[in-house]
Design a protein around this motif. Structure first.
Motif, PDB file in Angstrom:
ATOM      1  N   GLY A 242       5.245  -8.079  -0.864  1.00  0.00           N
ATOM      2  CA  GLY A 242       5.568  -7.007  -0.330  1.00  0.00           C
ATOM      3  C   GLY A 242       5.804  -5.692  -1.507  1.00  0.00           C
ATOM      4  N   ILE A 243       4.549  -6.385  -2.256  1.00  0.00           N
ATOM      5  CA  ILE A 243       3.572  -5.009  -3.107  1.00  0.00           C
ATOM      6  C   ILE A 243       2.774  -4.014  -2.764  1.00  0.00           C
ATOM      7  CG2 ILE A 243       3.342  -4.631  -5.631  1.00  0.00           C
ATOM      8  CD1 ILE A 243       4.847  -6.710  -7.221  1.00  0.00           C
ATOM      9  N   ASP A 244       1.738  -4.941  -2.463  1.00  0.00           N
ATOM     10  CA  ASP A 244       0.513  -4.034  -1.470  1.00  0.00           C
ATOM     11  C   ASP A 244       0.952  -3.197  -0.480  1.00  0.00           C
ATOM     12  OD1 ASP A 244      -0.860  -5.499  -3.666  1.00  0.00           O
ATOM     13  OD2 ASP A 244      -1.374  -7.332  -2.752  1.00  0.00           O
ATOM     14  N   ARG A 245       1.650  -4.445   0.348  1.00  0.00           N
ATOM     15  CA  ARG A 245       1.863  -2.811   1.536  1.00  0.00           C
ATOM     16  C   ARG A 245       2.673  -2.212   1.192  1.00  0.00           C
ATOM     17  NH1 ARG A 245       2.935  -8.459   3.607  1.00  0.00           N
ATOM     18  NH2 ARG A 245       5.110  -8.682   3.104  1.00  0.00           N
ATOM     19  N   ILE A 246       4.042  -1.550   0.277  1.00  0.00           N
ATOM     20  CA  ILE A 246       4.489  -1.009  -0.323  1.00  0.00           C
ATOM     21  C   ILE A 246       3.265   0.166  -0.833  1.00  0.00           C
ATOM     22  CG2 ILE A 246       5.903   0.001  -2.135  1.00  0.00           C
ATOM     23  CD1 ILE A 246       7.060  -2.523  -1.925  1.00  0.00           C
ATOM     24  N   ARG A 247       2.288  -0.330  -1.320  1.00  0.00           N
ATOM     25  CA  ARG A 247       1.553   0.939  -2.377  1.00  0.00           C
ATOM     26  C   ARG A 247       0.269   1.115  -0.616  1.00  0.00           C
ATOM     27  NH1 ARG A 247      -0.853  -3.422  -7.033  1.00  0.00           N
ATOM     28  NH2 ARG A 247       0.067  -1.860  -8.858  1.00  0.00           N
ATOM     29  N   GLN A 248       0.379   0.086   0.299  1.00  0.00           N
ATOM     30  CA  GLN A 248      -0.259   1.045   0.844  1.00  0.00           C
ATOM     31  C   GLN A 248      -0.210   2.332   1.548  1.00  0.00           C
ATOM     32  OE1 GLN A 248      -1.949  -1.968   3.965  1.00  0.00           O
ATOM     33  NE2 GLN A 248      -2.584  -1.082   4.773  1.00  0.00           N
ATOM     34  N   ALA A 249       1.741   1.998   2.101  1.00  0.00           N
ATOM     35  CA  ALA A 249       2.332   2.685   3.230  1.00  0.00           C
ATOM     36  C   ALA A 249       2.628   4.281   1.787  1.00  0.00           C
ATOM     37  CB  ALA A 249       3.672   2.529   3.276  1.00  0.00           C
ATOM     38  N   ILE A 250       2.637   3.836   0.174  1.00  0.00           N
ATOM     39  CA  ILE A 250       2.586   5.750   0.166  1.00  0.00           C
ATOM     40  C   ILE A 250       1.685   5.995   0.004  1.00  0.00           C
ATOM     41  CG2 ILE A 250       2.324   6.151  -2.752  1.00  0.00           C
ATOM     42  CD1 ILE A 250       4.822   3.732  -2.833  1.00  0.00           C
ATOM     43  N   ASP A 251       0.724   4.906  -0.338  1.00  0.00           N
ATOM     44  CA  ASP A 251      -1.496   5.971   0.069  1.00  0.00           C
ATOM     45  C   ASP A 251      -0.930   6.831   1.144  1.00  0.00           C
ATOM     46  OD1 ASP A 251      -2.359   4.780  -1.862  1.00  0.00           O
ATOM     47  OD2 ASP A 251      -3.335   3.008  -1.892  1.00  0.00           O
ATOM     48  N   GLU A 252      -0.658   5.720   2.601  1.00  0.00           N
ATOM     49  CA  GLU A 252      -0.288   6.784   3.669  1.00  0.00           C
ATOM     50  C   GLU A 252      -0.091   7.964   3.386  1.00  0.00           C
ATOM     51  OE1 GLU A 252       0.510   3.863   6.271  1.00  0.00           O
ATOM     52  OE2 GLU A 252      -1.548   2.275   6.653  1.00  0.00           O
ATOM     53  N   HIS A 253       1.311   7.811   3.177  1.00  0.00           N
ATOM     54  CA  HIS A 253       1.714   9.412   3.249  1.00  0.00           C
ATOM     55  C   HIS A 253       0.885  10.127   2.137  1.00  0.00           C
ATOM     56  CE1 HIS A 253       5.346  11.822   3.233  1.00  0.00           C
ATOM     57  NE2 HIS A 253       5.138  12.483   1.975  1.00  0.00           N
ATOM     58  N   LEU A 254       0.271   9.921   1.301  1.00  0.00           N
ATOM     59  CA  LEU A 254      -0.389  10.970   0.262  1.00  0.00           C
ATOM     60  C   LEU A 254      -1.114  11.011   1.026  1.00  0.00           C
ATOM     61  CD1 LEU A 254      -0.517   9.010  -2.947  1.00  0.00           C
ATOM     62  CD2 LEU A 254       1.053  11.184  -1.945  1.00  0.00           C
ATOM     63  N   GLN A 255      -2.405  10.735   2.079  1.00  0.00           N
ATOM     64  CA  GLN A 255      -3.270  10.701   2.749  1.00  0.00           C
ATOM     65  C   GLN A 255      -3.347  12.354   4.053  1.00  0.00           C
ATOM     66  OE1 GLN A 255      -5.157   6.847   4.742  1.00  0.00           O
ATOM     67  NE2 GLN A 255      -5.596   6.673   2.259  1.00  0.00           N
ATOM     68  N   ARG A 256      -2.012  11.522   4.499  1.00  0.00           N
ATOM     69  CA  ARG A 256      -1.316  12.905   6.014  1.00  0.00           C
ATOM     70  C   ARG A 256      -0.866  13.968   4.931  1.00  0.00           C
ATOM     71  NH1 ARG A 256       1.326   7.908   7.468  1.00  0.00           N
ATOM     72  NH2 ARG A 256       3.832   8.563   6.163  1.00  0.00           N
ATOM     73  N   TYR A 257      -0.066  13.845   3.320  1.00  0.00           N
ATOM     74  CA  TYR A 257      -0.310  15.031   3.032  1.00  0.00           C
ATOM     75  C   TYR A 257      -1.322  16.244   2.983  1.00  0.00           C
ATOM     76  CZ  TYR A 257       1.359  18.762  -0.141  1.00  0.00           C
ATOM     77  OH  TYR A 257       1.444  19.700  -1.077  1.00  0.00           O
ATOM     78  N   ASN A 258      -2.421  14.948   2.166  1.00  0.00           N
ATOM     79  CA  ASN A 258      -3.627  16.332   1.687  1.00  0.00           C
ATOM     80  C   ASN A 258      -4.694  16.493   3.456  1.00  0.00           C
ATOM     81  OD1 ASN A 258      -3.469  15.621  -0.786  1.00  0.00           O
ATOM     82  ND2 ASN A 258      -4.135  13.997  -0.618  1.00  0.00           N
ATOM     83  N   THR A 259      -4.487  15.344   4.179  1.00  0.00           N
ATOM     84  CA  THR A 259      -4.856  15.961   5.993  1.00  0.00           C
ATOM     85  C   THR A 259      -4.200  17.658   6.217  1.00  0.00           C
ATOM     86  OG1 THR A 259      -5.683  13.297   5.629  1.00  0.00           O
ATOM     87  CG2 THR A 259      -5.460  14.865   7.883  1.00  0.00           C
ATOM     88  N   SER A 260      -2.679  17.196   5.557  1.00  0.00           N
ATOM     89  CA  SER A 260      -2.389  18.375   6.522  1.00  0.00           C
ATOM     90  C   SER A 260      -2.196  19.901   5.699  1.00  0.00           C
ATOM     91  CB  SER A 260      -1.141  18.490   7.045  1.00  0.00           C
ATOM     92  OG  SER A 260       0.115  18.074   5.496  1.00  0.00           O
TER      93      SER A 260
END
Length: 440
Positions: A242-260
């Motif tokens: 689950g470590i890689d999936r947690i990292r991926q979810a965190i990256d997706e949140h940061l990408q959404r912030y940066n896009t918005s």
């Protein structure tokens, strides 16, 4: 046959005391230095109380917010995480078992007022949440951790260590509900835990209190990103997958912030994280510009030097000794001894010396680590610091772990093969006649 080999090895050791002493001392030094490294990294990497979930732990690292301006200028801010980020962003992630927000200090200095009126006692305080006691496996001697209701109410209820409980109350049990003064504020004891070693830097403290007692820690202090705040965050994944999936979810949140926030030229990122426990330890050893790969290469180089240099020196000693035993080997060959038999005999002789040296080296490593526990465990860090005080103790769990004995046994075998096999094999290649006439 083995009994005969060992009996003969013992007699030869008594007959050649100078050689035996040099061999044992050389082996002891090599094993001591290598075992000190092994124990240091075992304490820092292995699941040791109360950090027994290190294999699935992630450290978030600090948040960095950058902004560029139309005139070419730029600005950036770094901070930890807000209470809202812990509860609304990180805790709901899938594959997360525990998320804990914590602050490792309390107003930079904390002192407990002792009931006997003696000088105030300096203490280490960690402000945290109830999840902290799910993240780390503390052993409670009395009471329990503060509850979510205590946290929500900002109650001055604390968990203290047994060492502090004995200092304040003269006992580490039966003290739940009693009060003490810290910085002249009244705190109530809700639980007493077995004190962790100060070497457990992610979990060590004398007092654990809800960070909700400081109202400023509950609010985000950045107008551009509600994720930023004063807290450090540690995550325990449900499993390693689950470590890689947690990292991926965190990256997706940061990408959404940066896009918005692209129109405002804002970029949010995590510095040095999320990192596993292994990455955190090895990268800190490699320095601020280092990487895990660099740290591993440095560690392997140190191990190579610690083993190879003594092996070469011991190999020279054994080669010299084998030259003096050529006549003996020739006689044994004359009476039908196989080369493999003679090789096994010499290897067992040297293995006895290696095990004696290894045992002495292991004892030396234990003594050095115990006496120098305040500084030796940080000596391989890029910025070594002294861990002062009696809290920097080294428990039996750290020193006498089964893995330590396996490492010691393996090192003895490796050192014996490296130092004894090659010179012995080379000497036994001499023809019988040459061996018999070598010392006529």
């Amino acid at each position: 046959m083995l009994r005969i080999y060992l009996k003969q090895a013992w007699e030869l050791m008594k007959q050649n005391r100078l050689f035996s002493t040099l061999y044992i001392v050389g082996t002891a030094l090599a094993i001591a230095m290598t075992m000190m490294m092994a124990i240091i990294y075992y304490v820092r990497l292995a699941p040791v109380y109360p950090e027994e979930r290190r294999g699935t732990t992630l450290y978030m690292g600090s948040l960095k917010l950058s902004q560029t301006f139309d005139n070419g200028g730029w600005a950036w801010w770094t901070n930890g995480y807000s209470h809202r980020a812990v509860t609304e962003w990180l805790r709901p992630l899938e594959d997360v078992a525990v998320v804990s927000g914590h602050c490792s200090g309390w107003r930079n200095a904390a002192y407990v007022q002792r009931p006997d009126g003696r000088e105030d006692e300096p203490v280490t305080v960690r402000l945290t949440d109830p999840e902290f006691f799910r993240l780390y496996t503390f052993r409670f001697r009395d009471g329990a951790a503060f509850t979510q209701d205590d946290f929500d109410g900002g109650m001055y209820r604390t968990v203290i260590t047994d060492r502090l409980a004995r200092l304040l109350f003269g006992a580490d049990t039966g003290v739940t509900g009693r009060t003490f003064l810290m910085n002249y504020k009244t705190f109530t004891v809700c639980g007493v835990v077995e004190a962790p070693s100060k070497l457990m830097e992610n979990s060590f403290a004398d007092i654990y209190a809800p960070y909700s007692i400081e109202k400023s820690l509950l609010n985000s202090n950045d107008e551009h990103a509600w994720e930023m705040g004063p807290l450090s965050v540690t995550i325990a994944a449900r499993d390693k997958a689950g470590i890689d999936r947690i990292r991926q979810a965190i990256d997706e949140h940061l990408q959404r912030y940066n896009t918005s926030h692209q129109s405002e030229n804002l970029t949010l990122e995590i510095q040095g994280g999320p990192r596993t426990h292994w990455q955190s330890v090895l990268e800190s050893a490699a320095g601020s510009e280092g990487s895990m790969g660099k740290a591993v290469r440095q560690l392997l180089l140190i191990l190579l030097v610690l083993l190879l240099v003594p092996a070469l020196n011991l190999s020279g000693l054994i080669a010299s000794r084998m030259e003096s035993r050529l006549a003996e080997m020739g006689i044994r060959k004359t009476f039908g001894a196989w080369r493999s038999t003679l090789l096994n005999m010499v290897l067992w002789e040297n293995l006895l010396l290696t095990f004696i040296g290894g045992f002495i080296g292991l004892l030396t490593a234990w003594v050095c680590l115990f006496l120098g526990r305040g500084w030796v465990f940080t000596i391989l860090d890029s910025y070594a610091t002294r861990v002062a005080g009696d809290a920097a103790y080294v428990s039996g769990e750290m020193l006498f772990a089964p893995l330590v004995f396996v490492c010691a046994l393996g090192l003895c075998l490796v050192l014996n093969v490296l130092s004894a096999f090659i010179p012995t094999w080379w000497s036994l290649r001499h023809p019988i006649v040459q061996s018999l006439y070598e010392k006529r």
